[in-house]
Design an enzyme around this catalytic site. Sequence first.
Site, mmCIF file in Angstrom:
data_model
loop_
_atom_site.group_PDB
_atom_site.id
_atom_site.type_symbol
_atom_site.label_atom_id
_atom_site.label_comp_id
_atom_site.label_asym_id
_atom_site.label_seq_id
_atom_site.Cartn_x
_atom_site.Cartn_y
_atom_site.Cartn_z
ATOM 1 N N TYR A 11 0.184 -0.907 -0.178
ATOM 2 C CA TYR A 11 0.330 -0.341 -0.232
ATOM 3 C C TYR A 11 0.565 1.437 0.032
ATOM 4 C CZ TYR A 11 -3.799 3.749 1.227
ATOM 5 O OH TYR A 11 -4.580 4.062 1.283
ATOM 6 N N LYS B 188 1.133 4.125 -3.451
ATOM 7 C CA LYS B 188 0.752 5.489 -2.657
ATOM 8 C C LYS B 188 1.554 7.011 -3.010
ATOM 9 C CE LYS B 188 -3.926 5.551 -1.866
ATOM 10 N NZ LYS B 188 -4.613 6.046 -2.494
HETATM 11 N N1 LIG Z 1 -9.154 6.559 4.661
HETATM 12 C C1 LIG Z 1 -7.934 6.980 5.000
HETATM 13 O O1 LIG Z 1 -7.587 6.873 6.393
HETATM 14 C C2 LIG Z 1 -6.838 7.021 4.151
HETATM 15 C C3 LIG Z 1 -5.541 7.916 4.516
HETATM 16 C C4 LIG Z 1 -5.211 7.817 3.449
HETATM 17 C C5 LIG Z 1 -5.225 7.847 1.543
HETATM 18 N N2 LIG Z 1 -6.402 7.038 1.667
HETATM 19 C C6 LIG Z 1 -7.437 7.218 0.351
HETATM 20 O O2 LIG Z 1 -8.450 7.606 0.462
HETATM 21 C C7 LIG Z 1 -9.708 7.062 -0.867
HETATM 22 C C8 LIG Z 1 -10.685 7.073 -0.177
HETATM 23 O O3 LIG Z 1 -10.096 5.892 0.780
HETATM 24 P P1 LIG Z 1 -11.706 6.076 1.152
HETATM 25 O O4 LIG Z 1 -10.853 6.061 3.000
HETATM 26 O O5 LIG Z 1 -11.824 7.235 2.070
HETATM 27 O O6 LIG Z 1 -12.148 4.453 2.062
HETATM 28 P P2 LIG Z 1 -13.347 4.199 1.244
HETATM 29 O O7 LIG Z 1 -13.286 2.737 1.183
HETATM 30 O O8 LIG Z 1 -14.980 4.353 1.681
HETATM 31 O O9 LIG Z 1 -13.425 4.259 -0.203
HETATM 32 C C9 LIG Z 1 -12.752 3.773 -1.147
HETATM 33 C C10 LIG Z 1 -13.988 3.929 -2.203
HETATM 34 O O10 LIG Z 1 -13.117 3.036 -3.409
HETATM 35 C C11 LIG Z 1 -13.903 2.245 -4.136
HETATM 36 N N3 LIG Z 1 -13.207 0.756 -4.987
HETATM 37 C C12 LIG Z 1 -12.046 0.331 -4.078
HETATM 38 N N4 LIG Z 1 -11.741 -0.638 -5.211
HETATM 39 C C13 LIG Z 1 -12.394 -0.224 -6.627
HETATM 40 C C14 LIG Z 1 -12.245 -0.266 -7.859
HETATM 41 N N5 LIG Z 1 -11.058 -1.226 -8.378
HETATM 42 N N6 LIG Z 1 -12.953 0.442 -9.105
HETATM 43 C C15 LIG Z 1 -13.783 1.969 -8.793
HETATM 44 N N7 LIG Z 1 -13.747 1.769 -6.845
HETATM 45 C C16 LIG Z 1 -12.561 1.167 -5.838
HETATM 46 C C17 LIG Z 1 -14.934 1.977 -3.098
HETATM 47 O O11 LIG Z 1 -15.602 1.024 -3.796
HETATM 48 C C18 LIG Z 1 -14.919 2.862 -1.938
HETATM 49 O O12 LIG Z 1 -16.200 3.749 -2.329
HETATM 50 C C19 LIG Z 1 -8.954 6.164 -0.623
HETATM 51 O O13 LIG Z 1 -7.119 6.339 -2.360
HETATM 52 C C20 LIG Z 1 -7.602 5.309 -0.099
HETATM 53 O O14 LIG Z 1 -6.013 5.288 -0.224
HETATM 54 C C21 LIG Z 1 -7.211 6.785 2.962
#
Ligand SMILES: NC(=O)c1ccc[n+]([C@@H]2O[C@H](COP(=O)([O-])OP(=O)(O)OC[C@H]3O[C@@H](n4cnc5c(N)ncnc54)[C@H](O)[C@@H]3O)[C@@H](O)[C@H]2O)c1
Length: 267
Positions: free
Chosen positions: A172, A176
């Site tokens: 992961y 990123k």
């Molecule tokens: N939540 C955190 O702490 C955090 C921290 C840093 C970065 N992020 C990043 O932020 C972004 C959003 O994450 P989040 O926390 O809102 O989580 P989340 O799981 O709520 O959102 C991720 C979304 O991506 C969709 N998804 C997954 N696989 C997919 C695919 N193959 N095709 C299309 N859509 C797909 C999921 O259905 C989901 O709605 C991600 O890239 C995550 O890595 C999150």
Amino acid sequence: MASFVRLLPGIAVVTGAGGTGIGAAVAKGFARSGCSKIAITDINPKTLDQTKDAILRINPSIHVFNKPGDIADESFVDSFNDEVFSRFSRLDYAVNCAGVLGGDVIKAVEMTTDAFDRLNNINYKGSWLSCRAQLRNMLKQQPLQEHPRQRGSIVNIASQLGIVARPGAAAYCASKAAIINMTRANAIDYSDDGIRVNCVCPGVIETPMTTTSKAMVEALKPAIDIAPMKRMGTPEEVADAVLFLCSAQASFIQGHALVVDGGYTIN
Ligand SMILES: NC(=O)c1ccc[n+]([C@@H]2O[C@H](COP(=O)([O-])OP(=O)(O)OC[C@H]3O[C@@H](n4cnc5c(N)ncnc54)[C@H](O)[C@@H]3O)[C@@H](O)[C@H]2O)c1
């Protein structure tokens, strides 16, 4: 609740926009900030419909185009973006949020090659394919009259884990870090064309990704305690940073990785 960011009139696309996470908050932020046409996609059709309903509750006159699909699938990404462009005739703001953690705590020797490929196909390749399709479409258009210097603005969602590492998340973290440097490289390549490409690096944010699994909640506790602000961020706090980077107020910000992490990466 009105967003503090005023966007110029424009067309926005958001990936990973289903549910209650960062993508959905960004899509709703675009709705509050004055976008009249918003395209959203996610692999989950049900949660994508929920986001469409939420946007229409904010402003029923917004034209929402929603299409579910897999961001790792090149033909889906290209056809989705082409359809957005042919329906809306332009693309001003693109935000690439679709992503997965790929498991709770997985060290390198525990991870199969298939799991590694799937994670990278969604996180890195999915962002790369999306940027390519969005850049192609932005290059077809002229800047808006109100914003002559900007032909388009792309914001990728990376992570604080693209800058620093945490235990049990090697693949992961690498995916990123790849997004951060892809962002910088695209910013260099498309500056002359009036396209800005930036990314946001969230810290621990309260979304389904971090709260659904008990093991993940446990694994994240030290990261929350180490950060000076000692709390999870909200999806809206990330969305505000994304909207700022899209806006005219950020017109001289290019290739930047903006951390929104409660201070985690200070240490
Ligand atoms: N939540 C955190 O702490 C955090 C921290 C840093 C970065 N992020 C990043 O932020 C972004 C959003 O994450 P989040 O926390 O809102 O989580 P989340 O799981 O709520 O959102 C991720 C979304 O991506 C969709 N998804 C997954 N696989 C997919 C695919 N193959 N095709 C299309 N859509 C797909 C999921 O259905 C989901 O709605 C991600 O890239 C995550 O890595 C999150």
